[in-house]
Design a protein around this motif. Structure first.
Motif, PDB file in Angstrom:
ATOM      1  N   LEU A  50       3.384   6.163 -10.449  1.00 36.75           N
ATOM      2  CA  LEU A  50       2.684   4.864 -11.020  1.00 36.75           C
ATOM      3  C   LEU A  50       1.579   5.292 -12.093  1.00 36.75           C
ATOM      4  O   LEU A  50       0.800   5.996 -11.441  1.00 36.75           O
ATOM      5  CB  LEU A  50       2.097   4.155  -9.878  1.00 36.75           C
ATOM      6  N   THR A  51       1.719   4.648 -13.222  1.00 37.38           N
ATOM      7  CA  THR A  51       0.750   4.825 -13.869  1.00 37.38           C
ATOM      8  C   THR A  51      -0.584   3.893 -13.358  1.00 37.38           C
ATOM      9  O   THR A  51      -0.290   3.064 -12.815  1.00 37.38           O
ATOM     10  CB  THR A  51       0.964   4.329 -15.409  1.00 37.38           C
ATOM     11  N   GLU A  52      -1.741   4.147 -14.132  1.00 40.53           N
ATOM     12  CA  GLU A  52      -2.767   3.358 -13.645  1.00 40.53           C
ATOM     13  C   GLU A  52      -2.366   1.994 -13.984  1.00 40.53           C
ATOM     14  O   GLU A  52      -2.918   0.731 -13.202  1.00 40.53           O
ATOM     15  CB  GLU A  52      -4.197   3.584 -14.330  1.00 40.53           C
ATOM     16  N   THR A  53      -2.003   1.813 -15.163  1.00 42.04           N
ATOM     17  CA  THR A  53      -1.416   0.254 -15.556  1.00 42.04           C
ATOM     18  C   THR A  53      -0.759  -0.346 -14.591  1.00 42.04           C
ATOM     19  O   THR A  53      -0.847  -1.518 -14.264  1.00 42.04           O
ATOM     20  CB  THR A  53      -1.029   0.421 -17.024  1.00 42.04           C
ATOM     21  N   ASP A  54       0.327   0.087 -14.157  1.00 45.57           N
ATOM     22  CA  ASP A  54       1.242  -0.224 -13.508  1.00 45.57           C
ATOM     23  C   ASP A  54       0.599  -0.570 -12.034  1.00 45.57           C
ATOM     24  O   ASP A  54       1.164  -1.383 -11.435  1.00 45.57           O
ATOM     25  CB  ASP A  54       2.582   0.625 -13.150  1.00 45.57           C
TER      26      ASP A  54
ATOM     27  N   LEU B  39      -2.921  11.004   6.749  1.00 43.21           N
ATOM     28  CA  LEU B  39      -3.135   9.891   5.936  1.00 43.21           C
ATOM     29  C   LEU B  39      -2.771  10.106   4.654  1.00 43.21           C
ATOM     30  O   LEU B  39      -3.096  11.319   3.883  1.00 43.21           O
ATOM     31  CB  LEU B  39      -4.259   8.977   5.813  1.00 43.21           C
ATOM     32  N   THR B  40      -2.254   9.376   3.618  1.00 45.60           N
ATOM     33  CA  THR B  40      -1.863   9.731   2.092  1.00 45.60           C
ATOM     34  C   THR B  40      -2.897   8.663   1.473  1.00 45.60           C
ATOM     35  O   THR B  40      -2.969   7.649   1.602  1.00 45.60           O
ATOM     36  CB  THR B  40      -0.433   9.215   1.837  1.00 45.60           C
ATOM     37  N   ARG B  41      -3.601   9.362   0.506  1.00 45.88           N
ATOM     38  CA  ARG B  41      -4.376   8.689  -0.450  1.00 45.88           C
ATOM     39  C   ARG B  41      -3.607   8.174  -1.640  1.00 45.88           C
ATOM     40  O   ARG B  41      -2.641   8.843  -1.904  1.00 45.88           O
ATOM     41  CB  ARG B  41      -5.541   9.349  -1.032  1.00 45.88           C
ATOM     42  N   ILE B  42      -3.710   7.087  -2.216  1.00 47.15           N
ATOM     43  CA  ILE B  42      -3.027   6.588  -3.274  1.00 47.15           C
ATOM     44  C   ILE B  42      -3.794   7.115  -4.739  1.00 47.15           C
ATOM     45  O   ILE B  42      -5.106   7.177  -4.883  1.00 47.15           O
ATOM     46  CB  ILE B  42      -2.882   5.244  -3.318  1.00 47.15           C
ATOM     47  N   PRO B  43      -2.841   7.239  -5.613  1.00 50.25           N
ATOM     48  CA  PRO B  43      -3.447   7.627  -7.075  1.00 50.25           C
ATOM     49  C   PRO B  43      -4.133   6.209  -7.342  1.00 50.25           C
ATOM     50  O   PRO B  43      -3.794   5.086  -7.334  1.00 50.25           O
ATOM     51  CB  PRO B  43      -2.215   7.747  -7.764  1.00 50.25           C
ATOM     52  N   HIS B  44      -5.117   6.732  -8.588  1.00 50.65           N
ATOM     53  CA  HIS B  44      -5.868   5.345  -8.917  1.00 50.65           C
ATOM     54  C   HIS B  44      -6.487   4.627  -8.214  1.00 50.65           C
ATOM     55  O   HIS B  44      -6.685   3.480  -8.211  1.00 50.65           O
ATOM     56  CB  HIS B  44      -4.813   4.662 -10.099  1.00 50.65           C
ATOM     57  N   GLN B  45      -6.965   5.202  -7.030  1.00 52.96           N
ATOM     58  CA  GLN B  45      -7.401   4.338  -5.643  1.00 52.96           C
ATOM     59  C   GLN B  45      -8.713   3.407  -6.142  1.00 52.96           C
ATOM     60  O   GLN B  45      -8.699   2.176  -5.716  1.00 52.96           O
ATOM     61  CB  GLN B  45      -8.080   5.187  -4.530  1.00 52.96           C
ATOM     62  N   ASP B  46      -9.577   4.057  -6.936  1.00 48.45           N
ATOM     63  CA  ASP B  46     -10.891   3.186  -7.348  1.00 48.45           C
ATOM     64  C   ASP B  46     -10.347   2.002  -8.295  1.00 48.45           C
ATOM     65  O   ASP B  46     -10.979   0.739  -8.038  1.00 48.45           O
ATOM     66  CB  ASP B  46     -11.925   3.955  -7.998  1.00 48.45           C
ATOM     67  N   GLN B  47      -9.397   2.239  -9.207  1.00 41.44           N
ATOM     68  CA  GLN B  47      -9.026   1.235  -9.954  1.00 41.44           C
ATOM     69  C   GLN B  47      -8.314   0.092  -9.158  1.00 41.44           C
ATOM     70  O   GLN B  47      -8.661  -1.290  -9.561  1.00 41.44           O
ATOM     71  CB  GLN B  47      -8.221   1.484 -11.246  1.00 41.44           C
ATOM     72  N   VAL B  48      -7.353   0.360  -8.209  1.00 41.48           N
ATOM     73  CA  VAL B  48      -6.852  -0.538  -7.673  1.00 41.48           C
ATOM     74  C   VAL B  48      -7.570  -1.387  -6.875  1.00 41.48           C
ATOM     75  O   VAL B  48      -7.501  -2.540  -6.409  1.00 41.48           O
ATOM     76  CB  VAL B  48      -5.483   0.317  -6.767  1.00 41.48           C
TER      77      VAL B  48
ATOM     78  N   ALA C 274       0.822  -1.252   0.062  1.00 41.60           N
ATOM     79  CA  ALA C 274      -0.072  -0.043  -0.085  1.00 41.60           C
ATOM     80  C   ALA C 274       0.911   1.352  -0.081  1.00 41.60           C
ATOM     81  O   ALA C 274       0.488   2.247  -0.669  1.00 41.60           O
ATOM     82  CB  ALA C 274      -0.829  -0.039   1.120  1.00 41.60           C
ATOM     83  N   ALA C 275       1.909   1.351   0.721  1.00 39.16           N
ATOM     84  CA  ALA C 275       2.771   2.387   0.724  1.00 39.16           C
ATOM     85  C   ALA C 275       3.419   2.505  -0.577  1.00 39.16           C
ATOM     86  O   ALA C 275       3.476   3.861  -1.051  1.00 39.16           O
ATOM     87  CB  ALA C 275       3.819   2.120   1.778  1.00 39.16           C
ATOM     88  N   THR C 276       3.969   1.484  -1.278  1.00 43.22           N
ATOM     89  CA  THR C 276       4.382   1.581  -2.641  1.00 43.22           C
ATOM     90  C   THR C 276       3.436   2.181  -3.737  1.00 43.22           C
ATOM     91  O   THR C 276       3.783   2.912  -4.549  1.00 43.22           O
ATOM     92  CB  THR C 276       4.914   0.060  -3.074  1.00 43.22           C
ATOM     93  N   LEU C 277       2.149   1.786  -3.385  1.00 44.12           N
ATOM     94  CA  LEU C 277       1.042   2.218  -4.252  1.00 44.12           C
ATOM     95  C   LEU C 277       0.669   3.717  -4.079  1.00 44.12           C
ATOM     96  O   LEU C 277      -0.061   4.506  -4.769  1.00 44.12           O
ATOM     97  CB  LEU C 277      -0.104   1.566  -4.001  1.00 44.12           C
TER      98      LEU C 277
END
Length: 264
Positions: free
Chosen positions: A185-189, A239-248, A177-180
């Motif tokens: 990070l692209t959505e694909t990655d 707290l940190t929100r991740i990019p592309h949260q919904d897709q992940v 999760a931290a890495t994400l």
């Protein structure tokens, strides 16, 4: 030999009766010890404290890091599993060498002894200790985040007779999760690193739910919760929100649903 119990009792003050180089060498040697008191109670916290406090020079940290990398091929399991903890401390202190990453990756995915605790050796925690370093590297700007995500899922899917214990799955889930949280990070990655899990879990072995399947599902559930709630990164107060949260989250749900369709 230094009385390391006394050093610990004195707040890890650096002894002045011996050169620091000798003290570090002795502590490094004790990290291979089969005695869990010497290794886990005395040597590790002392060395980690000195590293975090800035008591060691950059050259000393680099040399210690090089030594820890050689431990990944050590015949003693406790030597292998305590090496990533020291490397994590060194990288967190600002010293990083790209040559340290491949040996760690090779060890982490291939380590066969995943015991959490041994009655004689004490805590071993290969999965958790490796996860701590994985998460630190996953946040480092010189490391490709998708590289660490793929390493994490590779570790989980590697066949093993061990179901991990003592919250090790949560620690790897946190590392992922931290890495994400990496903004590059692209959505694909951010989602395709889960494809190996879909392939493996969609073709279950004849014996049914294997330990690695259990480890994978438990870890990814923890990852899902962190992504949904937000990740508290080291030293952060929010707290940190991740990019592309919904897709992940959608991809994680797809993976978990294969084994536990009633869960999501």
């Amino acid at each position: 030999m230094t009385d390391w119990a006394r050093v610990r009792a004195d707040g890890f003050a650096v002894p002045t009766d011996r050169p620091l180089t000798d003290l570090v060498a002795e502590l490094s040697g004790l990290l291979r010890s089969p005695d869990p008191v010497l290794r886990d109670v005395q040597a590790y916290p002392t060395l980690a404290t000195w590293i975090g406090r800035g008591d060691l020079s950059t050259d000393q940290l680099r040399g210690l890091g090089d030594e820890m990398v050689t431990r990944f091929a050590d015949p003693e399991v406790q030597a292998r599993t305590f090496a990533p903890l020291i490397l994590r401390a060194i990288v967190s202190a600002g010293v990083f060498e790209a040559t340290w990453v491949p040996p760690f990756e090779r060890w982490y995915v291939a380590e066969e002894d995943l015991r959490g605790y041994d009655d004689k050796l004490g805590w071993l925690h290969a999965v958790a200790h490796g996860a701590d370093l994985l998460g630190t590297l996953g946040l480092h700007s010189a490391v490709e985040p998708v590289q660490m995500l793929r390493l994490g899922i590779g570790r989980l899917l590697t066949p093993t007779p061990y179901v991990v214990r003592d919250m090790e799955d949560d620690r790897l889930g946190y590392a992922l999760a931290a890495t994400l949280t990496r903004s590059d990070l692209t959505e694909t990655d951010a989602t395709e690193w889960l494809d190996p899990a879909i392939r493996v879990l969609s073709n279950p072995p004849a014996e049914g739910i294997t330990p690695e399947v259990t480890n994978t599902i438990r870890t990814l559930r923890a990852t899902y919760l962190l992504i949904d709630h937000g990740v508290r990164l080291p030293g952060a107060t929010t707290l940190t929100r991740i990019p592309h949260q919904d897709q992940v989250k959608t991809k994680l749900a797809d993976v978990v649903r294969i084994v536990t369709p009633y869960y999501l």
